[in-house]
Design a protein around this motif. Structure first.
Motif, short mmCIF file in Angstrom:
data_model
loop_
_atom_site.label_atom_id
_atom_site.label_comp_id
_atom_site.label_asym_id
_atom_site.label_seq_id
_atom_site.Cartn_x
_atom_site.Cartn_y
_atom_site.Cartn_z
N MET A 1 -15.89 -1.45 6.47
CA MET A 1 -15.68 -2.46 5.43
C MET A 1 -16.35 -2.06 4.13
O MET A 1 -15.84 -2.33 3.04
N ALA A 2 -17.50 -1.40 4.22
CA ALA A 2 -18.22 -1.00 3.01
C ALA A 2 -17.69 0.28 2.39
O ALA A 2 -17.97 0.57 1.23
N ASP A 3 -16.91 1.04 3.15
CA ASP A 3 -16.39 2.31 2.65
C ASP A 3 -15.31 2.06 1.61
O ASP A 3 -14.31 1.38 1.88
N GLU A 4 -15.50 2.58 0.42
CA GLU A 4 -14.53 2.42 -0.66
C GLU A 4 -13.73 3.70 -0.91
O GLU A 4 -13.02 3.80 -1.91
N GLY A 5 -13.87 4.66 -0.03
CA GLY A 5 -13.13 5.90 -0.18
C GLY A 5 -11.73 5.80 0.40
O GLY A 5 -11.22 4.72 0.72
N ALA A 6 -11.10 6.95 0.55
CA ALA A 6 -9.74 7.01 1.08
C ALA A 6 -9.75 6.79 2.59
O ALA A 6 -10.71 7.12 3.29
N THR A 7 -8.66 6.20 3.09
CA THR A 7 -8.49 5.94 4.51
C THR A 7 -7.31 6.75 5.03
O THR A 7 -6.25 6.80 4.40
N GLU A 8 -7.51 7.37 6.18
CA GLU A 8 -6.44 8.16 6.80
C GLU A 8 -5.83 7.37 7.94
O GLU A 8 -6.53 6.93 8.85
N LEU A 9 -4.51 7.19 7.89
CA LEU A 9 -3.79 6.40 8.88
C LEU A 9 -2.84 7.29 9.68
O LEU A 9 -2.23 8.21 9.12
N LEU A 10 -2.73 7.01 10.96
CA LEU A 10 -1.75 7.67 11.81
C LEU A 10 -0.49 6.81 11.82
O LEU A 10 -0.51 5.67 12.29
N CYS A 11 0.62 7.35 11.31
CA CYS A 11 1.82 6.55 11.07
C CYS A 11 3.03 7.15 11.76
O CYS A 11 3.05 8.33 12.12
N VAL A 12 4.04 6.31 11.90
CA VAL A 12 5.37 6.74 12.32
C VAL A 12 6.36 6.23 11.28
O VAL A 12 6.11 5.25 10.59
N ALA A 13 7.50 6.90 11.18
CA ALA A 13 8.53 6.48 10.24
C ALA A 13 9.42 5.42 10.88
O ALA A 13 9.71 5.48 12.09
N ARG B 1 0.19 11.80 9.29
CA ARG B 1 -1.09 11.29 8.80
C ARG B 1 -0.96 11.04 7.30
O ARG B 1 -0.56 11.92 6.55
N VAL B 2 -1.31 9.82 6.91
CA VAL B 2 -1.15 9.37 5.53
C VAL B 2 -2.52 8.97 4.99
O VAL B 2 -3.25 8.21 5.64
N VAL B 3 -2.86 9.47 3.81
CA VAL B 3 -4.12 9.13 3.15
C VAL B 3 -3.83 8.04 2.12
O VAL B 3 -2.97 8.20 1.25
N VAL B 4 -4.57 6.92 2.23
CA VAL B 4 -4.41 5.78 1.33
C VAL B 4 -5.70 5.61 0.55
O VAL B 4 -6.78 5.44 1.14
N ASN B 5 -5.62 5.66 -0.77
CA ASN B 5 -6.79 5.43 -1.61
C ASN B 5 -7.11 3.95 -1.67
O ASN B 5 -6.23 3.10 -1.52
N SER B 6 -8.38 3.64 -1.90
CA SER B 6 -8.81 2.23 -1.91
C SER B 6 -8.15 1.45 -3.03
O SER B 6 -7.86 0.26 -2.88
N ASP B 7 -7.90 2.09 -4.18
CA ASP B 7 -7.28 1.36 -5.30
C ASP B 7 -5.80 1.11 -5.07
O ASP B 7 -5.16 0.39 -5.85
N PRO C 1 0.83 -1.22 0.00
CA PRO C 1 0.00 0.00 0.00
C PRO C 1 0.86 1.26 0.00
O PRO C 1 1.87 1.35 0.69
N ARG C 2 0.42 2.21 -0.80
CA ARG C 2 1.10 3.50 -0.86
C ARG C 2 0.11 4.60 -0.51
O ARG C 2 -1.09 4.47 -0.76
N GLY C 3 0.63 5.65 0.06
CA GLY C 3 -0.22 6.77 0.45
C GLY C 3 0.53 8.08 0.34
O GLY C 3 1.72 8.12 0.01
N VAL C 4 -0.17 9.15 0.64
CA VAL C 4 0.39 10.50 0.58
C VAL C 4 0.33 11.10 1.98
O VAL C 4 -0.71 11.06 2.64
#
Length: 546
Positions: free
Chosen positions: A128-140, A85-91, A72-75
């Motif tokens: 589970m039904a949400d097909e939009g973007a997901t926002e994750l709280l991340c650390v490097a 905070r990283v936004v990951v698209n469903s695709d 998975p890749r995100g911005v």
């Protein structure tokens, strides 16, 4: 059994004795050759099978490589302290990672059902039904910190160890950037809006020139935007427009308060990542709020104005001592605190209507405050870089305001090319400057003549040139210092890896011998000082006796 070791074994173990000890060695030559052939064929078949196994292992490597490629890749949309905070698209979640995501949700749902947590079950089903973007709280990951590779807002990153239920993850690597800005620190932008205010705070040529030079050096396409045109007369605005055209810039004149020129600006932001830069108090956050939530803010102001009119009507029917209508008139008249969430303060720069306040509280508004009443300068309301999604497509980055960008990393040649007056004069001239290292500061034979410059603009170039020259000299003196990273060989052909390196001798303790010598020197100096004081006292006593 024979156990022969050392040199004696080498001398005593002759071919004849081998044949005597091992009867198989006395077999005919044809049989021995056949045996060797069988052994060699067995070895060949073993090698073939091992090569097949290696091929199977290669297939496993291909699978692992494909899994890594499909990771998975995100911005990165915001960074605070050690968290991003990283936004990951469903695709962007495919293959085994998509299966792992669904498995995590199913396991969590099963546990929630067993615990009879109805609300958690409904929440998990919605996720589970949400097909939009997901926002994750991340650390490097620690390796990125060790090699001093900083993760910036706007970076495209590879993620691992994702907990989809808790919306957490770890940044495993950073995709190479296509662009990077130093001030503000952001990566992978397509264009920039350099926002200044014509008034409150007043527009200064020195500050504007420094920002323009800094933005020219990034080689990122940018547009100069002048806000708050409603505070100046049309003649004053026209004077600034003509002056900037002489500098080589086509400035966009807008008013976030009235909406003048904002729609034209919005059309240029579609499907692009745009960063807003400029000093504090010029209206960057207000512009973002208008672009993202114009209708909600307008409705809130209209409802507040209607309520204020009703109050004024009631006062007019009474004794006529009604207070003056101080309801906010423009979007920029609202003070929004908290850096998002639409929380409004109570007071004259706010909305008192409860329905409007509740509607605004659901929006991700940027923090906004008016300029200082005494200084007339902007206040630092935006604390960090944030990447925000636009309805028309693309992202818009809100950045903290700052006074004067740094010129570190510039040289005199680079500085000259950051002035459109110099670039245009060289491009439009049929000849070149007489000297190849011409600094365009009144050298003989220079094609950049006085007519190309505005007088104040040339003085600013001269001032920046002296500053850049001094910075370059300081960097040249520090060139011999050691770097903070080192390269070591790694697995693979011509492969290297980068590691952090400790600062020179910063980790070493002072030896006991050096410490004792330093103490001895200090003691001797103190004793010498005492002897000098005693001699001075003796001289004073002799003088008094005389």
């Amino acid at each position: 059994m024979f156990c022969l070791t050392g040199a004696r074994a080498a001398t005593r173990l002759t071919p004849q004795r081998v044949c005597a000890v091992f009867p198989a060695a006395r077999a005919p030559t044809c049989q021995r050759s056949a045996a060797r052939t069988a052994v060699s064929s067995a070895a060949s078949s073993s090698a073939a099978s091992s090569s097949v196994g290696a091929g199977g292992g290669g297939g496993g490597d291909d699978e692992s490589a494909s899994d890594a490629a499909s990771a998975p890749r995100g911005v990165v949309v915001t960074a605070q302290a050690n968290y991003l905070r990283v936004v990951v698209n469903s695709d962007a979640v495919r293959g085994i990672h998509a299966e792992e995501r669904m498995k995590q949700f199913e396991d969590a749902k099963k546990r929630a059902v067993e615990a009879n947590a109805v609300e958690d079950v409904a929440k998990l089903e919605a996720m589970m039904a949400d097909e939009g973007a997901t926002e994750l709280l991340c650390v490097a990951r620690a390796l990125l910190k060790k090699i001093k590779r900083k993760v910036l807002v706007g970076d495209e990153v590879i993620l691992s160890g994702i907990d989809w239920v808790e919306s957490r993850g770890m940044i495993d690597d950073v995709i190479p950037r296509r662009s990077e800005l130093i001030e503000p620190r952001i990566a992978n932008v397509d264009q920039a809006l350099l926002v200044f205010a014509l008034e409150q705070p007043p527009l200064e040529a020195k500050q504007l020139t420094r920002f323009l030079v800094s933005m020219e050096a990034t080689q990122v396409p940018f547009t100069l935007v002048l806000n708050k045109c409603e505070l100046l007369s049309e003649l004053e605005v026209a004077d600034w427009r003509a002056r900037l055209e002489g500098w080589g810039y086509d400035a966009k004149i807008i008013s976030v308060a009235t909406g003048e020129g904002v729609e034209e600006l919005e059309a240029a932001l579609k499907d692009k990542t745009t960063v807003l830069a400029g000093p504090s108090g010029v209206g960057k956050s207000s512009l973002i709020n208008r672009l993202r939530f114009k209708s909600a803010l307008t409705n809130a102001l209209e409802s507040e104005a209607e309520g204020s009119d009703e109050c004024d009507g009631d006062d007019d029917d009474g004794d006529g001592d009604g207070a003056e209508n101080t309801a906010p008139k423009y979007i920029t008249d609202l003070d929004i605190e908290g850096g998002g969430g639409g929380r409004l303060k109570r007071g004259k720069r706010s909305v008192e209507d409860d329905v409007a306040r509740n509607n605004l509280s659901t929006l991700d508004l940027q923090s906004v405050k008016g300029v200082g009443s005494r200084s007339g300068r902007g206040r630092h309301t935006t604390r960090h870089v944030t990447l925000l999604r636009l309805e028309v497509g693309g992202f818009l980055a809100d950045t903290p305001g700052f006074g004067y960008p740094s010129l570190e990393g510039f040289d005199t040649n680079k500085l000259a090319m950051c002035f459109p007056e110099i670039r245009n004069a060289i491009a439009n001239s049929d000849v070149r400057c007489t000297f190849s290292d011409c600094t365009h500061r009144e050298e003989p034979g220079c094609v950049v003549v006085d007519e190309c410059w505005e007088e104040q603009r040339y003085d600013l170039y001269y001032e920046l040139f002296a500053e850049v020259k001094k910075i370059a000299e300081n960097e040249r003196m520090a060139y011999g210092r050691e770097s903070r990273v080192r390269y070591k060989s790694a697995s693979g052909k011509d492969a290297t890896r980068m590691e952090a390196k400790l600062e020179t001798k910063s980790h070493r303790r002072v030896s006991r011998r050096s410490s004792r010598m330093e103490t001895s020197d200090l003691t001797s100096e103190a004793l010498d000082h005492d002897d000098d004081d005693e001699q001075d006292d003796d001289v004073d006593d002799d003088d008094e006796s005389r």
